[in-house]
Design a protein around this motif. Sequence first.
Motif, PDB file in Angstrom:
ATOM      1  N   VAL A  86      41.226 -44.707  -2.052  1.00 48.24           N
ATOM      2  CA  VAL A  86      41.444 -44.369  -0.654  1.00 48.24           C
ATOM      3  C   VAL A  86      42.238 -45.461   0.019  1.00 48.24           C
ATOM      4  CG1 VAL A  86      39.336 -43.032  -0.423  1.00 48.24           C
ATOM      5  CG2 VAL A  86      39.282 -45.395   0.123  1.00 48.24           C
ATOM      6  N   PRO A  87      43.233 -45.047   1.146  1.00 45.78           N
ATOM      7  CA  PRO A  87      44.063 -46.074   1.786  1.00 45.78           C
ATOM      8  C   PRO A  87      43.273 -46.948   2.762  1.00 45.78           C
ATOM      9  CG  PRO A  87      44.495 -43.928   2.757  1.00 45.78           C
ATOM     10  CD  PRO A  87      43.567 -43.716   1.598  1.00 45.78           C
ATOM     11  N   ASP A  88      42.061 -46.590   3.083  1.00 39.10           N
ATOM     12  CA  ASP A  88      41.235 -47.339   4.028  1.00 39.10           C
ATOM     13  C   ASP A  88      40.330 -48.311   3.280  1.00 39.10           C
ATOM     14  OD1 ASP A  88      42.295 -45.871   6.190  1.00 39.10           O
ATOM     15  OD2 ASP A  88      40.865 -44.258   5.811  1.00 39.10           O
ATOM     16  N   LEU A  89      40.812 -49.536   3.098  1.00 36.87           N
ATOM     17  CA  LEU A  89      40.057 -50.533   2.340  1.00 36.87           C
ATOM     18  C   LEU A  89      38.667 -50.762   2.909  1.00 36.87           C
ATOM     19  CD1 LEU A  89      42.826 -53.214   1.737  1.00 36.87           C
ATOM     20  CD2 LEU A  89      41.995 -51.472   0.153  1.00 36.87           C
ATOM     21  N   TRP A  90      38.524 -50.659   4.213  1.00 39.74           N
ATOM     22  CA  TRP A  90      37.238 -50.938   4.847  1.00 39.74           C
ATOM     23  C   TRP A  90      36.196 -49.875   4.510  1.00 39.74           C
ATOM     24  CZ3 TRP A  90      35.600 -47.321   8.448  1.00 39.74           C
ATOM     25  CH2 TRP A  90      36.571 -46.449   8.925  1.00 39.74           C
ATOM     26  N   ARG A  91      36.607 -48.787   3.871  1.00 42.39           N
ATOM     27  CA  ARG A  91      35.652 -47.750   3.450  1.00 42.39           C
ATOM     28  C   ARG A  91      35.213 -47.900   1.993  1.00 42.39           C
ATOM     29  NH1 ARG A  91      37.103 -42.141   6.418  1.00 42.39           N
ATOM     30  NH2 ARG A  91      37.645 -43.036   8.412  1.00 42.39           N
ATOM     31  N   VAL A  92      35.760 -48.869   1.288  1.00 39.57           N
ATOM     32  CA  VAL A  92      35.418 -49.082  -0.119  1.00 39.57           C
ATOM     33  C   VAL A  92      34.280 -50.105  -0.178  1.00 39.57           C
ATOM     34  CG1 VAL A  92      36.279 -49.779  -2.384  1.00 39.57           C
ATOM     35  CG2 VAL A  92      37.808 -48.605  -0.771  1.00 39.57           C
TER      36      VAL A  92
ATOM     37  N   GLU B 261      42.959 -62.594   7.504  1.00 39.37           N
ATOM     38  CA  GLU B 261      43.671 -61.326   7.336  1.00 39.37           C
ATOM     39  C   GLU B 261      42.695 -60.146   7.264  1.00 39.37           C
ATOM     40  OE1 GLU B 261      46.433 -61.479   4.087  1.00 39.37           O
ATOM     41  OE2 GLU B 261      47.222 -63.405   4.768  1.00 39.37           O
ATOM     42  N   TRP B 262      41.578 -60.331   6.561  1.00 38.39           N
ATOM     43  CA  TRP B 262      40.577 -59.271   6.448  1.00 38.39           C
ATOM     44  C   TRP B 262      39.999 -58.934   7.816  1.00 38.39           C
ATOM     45  CZ3 TRP B 262      39.071 -55.383   3.682  1.00 38.39           C
ATOM     46  CH2 TRP B 262      37.808 -54.835   3.861  1.00 38.39           C
ATOM     47  N   LEU B 263      39.649 -59.950   8.593  1.00 39.52           N
ATOM     48  CA  LEU B 263      39.081 -59.718   9.915  1.00 39.52           C
ATOM     49  C   LEU B 263      40.085 -59.030  10.841  1.00 39.52           C
ATOM     50  CD1 LEU B 263      37.055 -63.025  10.358  1.00 39.52           C
ATOM     51  CD2 LEU B 263      36.164 -60.740   9.793  1.00 39.52           C
ATOM     52  N   GLN B 264      41.351 -59.402  10.735  1.00 36.43           N
ATOM     53  CA  GLN B 264      42.389 -58.728  11.517  1.00 36.43           C
ATOM     54  C   GLN B 264      42.550 -57.278  11.074  1.00 36.43           C
ATOM     55  OE1 GLN B 264      45.796 -61.241  10.941  1.00 36.43           O
ATOM     56  NE2 GLN B 264      45.215 -62.640  12.594  1.00 36.43           N
ATOM     57  N   TYR B 265      42.497 -57.061   9.767  1.00 36.82           N
ATOM     58  CA  TYR B 265      42.583 -55.700   9.224  1.00 36.82           C
ATOM     59  C   TYR B 265      41.453 -54.842   9.784  1.00 36.82           C
ATOM     60  CZ  TYR B 265      42.334 -51.889   5.875  1.00 36.82           C
ATOM     61  OH  TYR B 265      42.267 -50.640   5.300  1.00 36.82           O
ATOM     62  N   LEU B 266      40.232 -55.392   9.778  1.00 34.97           N
ATOM     63  CA  LEU B 266      39.085 -54.641  10.285  1.00 34.97           C
ATOM     64  C   LEU B 266      39.248 -54.303  11.760  1.00 34.97           C
ATOM     65  CD1 LEU B 266      36.013 -56.367   8.610  1.00 34.97           C
ATOM     66  CD2 LEU B 266      37.045 -54.158   8.046  1.00 34.97           C
ATOM     67  N   GLN B 267      39.770 -55.228  12.556  1.00 34.03           N
ATOM     68  CA  GLN B 267      39.978 -54.971  13.976  1.00 34.03           C
ATOM     69  C   GLN B 267      40.918 -53.799  14.207  1.00 34.03           C
ATOM     70  OE1 GLN B 267      41.363 -58.721  15.525  1.00 34.03           O
ATOM     71  NE2 GLN B 267      39.328 -59.253  16.283  1.00 34.03           N
ATOM     72  N   HIS B 268      41.904 -53.658  13.360  1.00 30.21           N
ATOM     73  CA  HIS B 268      42.898 -52.609  13.561  1.00 30.21           C
ATOM     74  C   HIS B 268      42.559 -51.284  12.886  1.00 30.21           C
ATOM     75  CE1 HIS B 268      45.333 -56.223  14.458  1.00 30.21           C
ATOM     76  NE2 HIS B 268      45.800 -55.429  15.384  1.00 30.21           N
ATOM     77  N   HIS B 269      41.640 -51.276  11.934  1.00 29.66           N
ATOM     78  CA  HIS B 269      41.394 -50.062  11.165  1.00 29.66           C
ATOM     79  C   HIS B 269      39.990 -49.492  11.242  1.00 29.66           C
ATOM     80  CE1 HIS B 269      45.034 -51.735   9.310  1.00 29.66           C
ATOM     81  NE2 HIS B 269      45.357 -50.471   9.194  1.00 29.66           N
ATOM     82  N   SER B 270      39.092 -50.179  11.850  1.00 28.68           N
ATOM     83  CA  SER B 270      37.728 -49.608  11.867  1.00 28.68           C
ATOM     84  C   SER B 270      37.365 -49.126  13.258  1.00 28.68           C
ATOM     85  CB  SER B 270      36.719 -50.627  11.359  1.00 28.68           C
ATOM     86  OG  SER B 270      36.766 -51.823  12.078  1.00 28.68           O
TER      87      SER B 270
END
Length: 89
Positions: free
Chosen positions: A42-48, A80-89
């Motif tokens: 899946v393209p949503d890493l935060w769901r893995v 980078e992970w924390l920034q990713y989470l802010q934008h995608h979750s």
Amino acid sequence: MDGWVDEETPGLVEQADAGWFALAAEHGLFGPDREFLLGVPVPDLWRVPSICRYMEADVKRAQQSNRAGVTDRERALVREWLQYLQHHS
């Protein structure tokens, strides 16, 4: 092990496996439980779940320590992970 195995070498498969493992371990492919990620369905890493568990442990370790145990690369990955989470979750 230098990463090369000659075709005529006895125990070719065993030596190739040992070489692959050494290279993978040296370059940080394995997590703390000797698990590694081959691909994400899946393209949503935060769901893995496995990615989230791994990154949550890294975040916690980086936040608890300003000591030499956390490299600049690890700190950058956590940011980078924390920034990713802010934008995608």
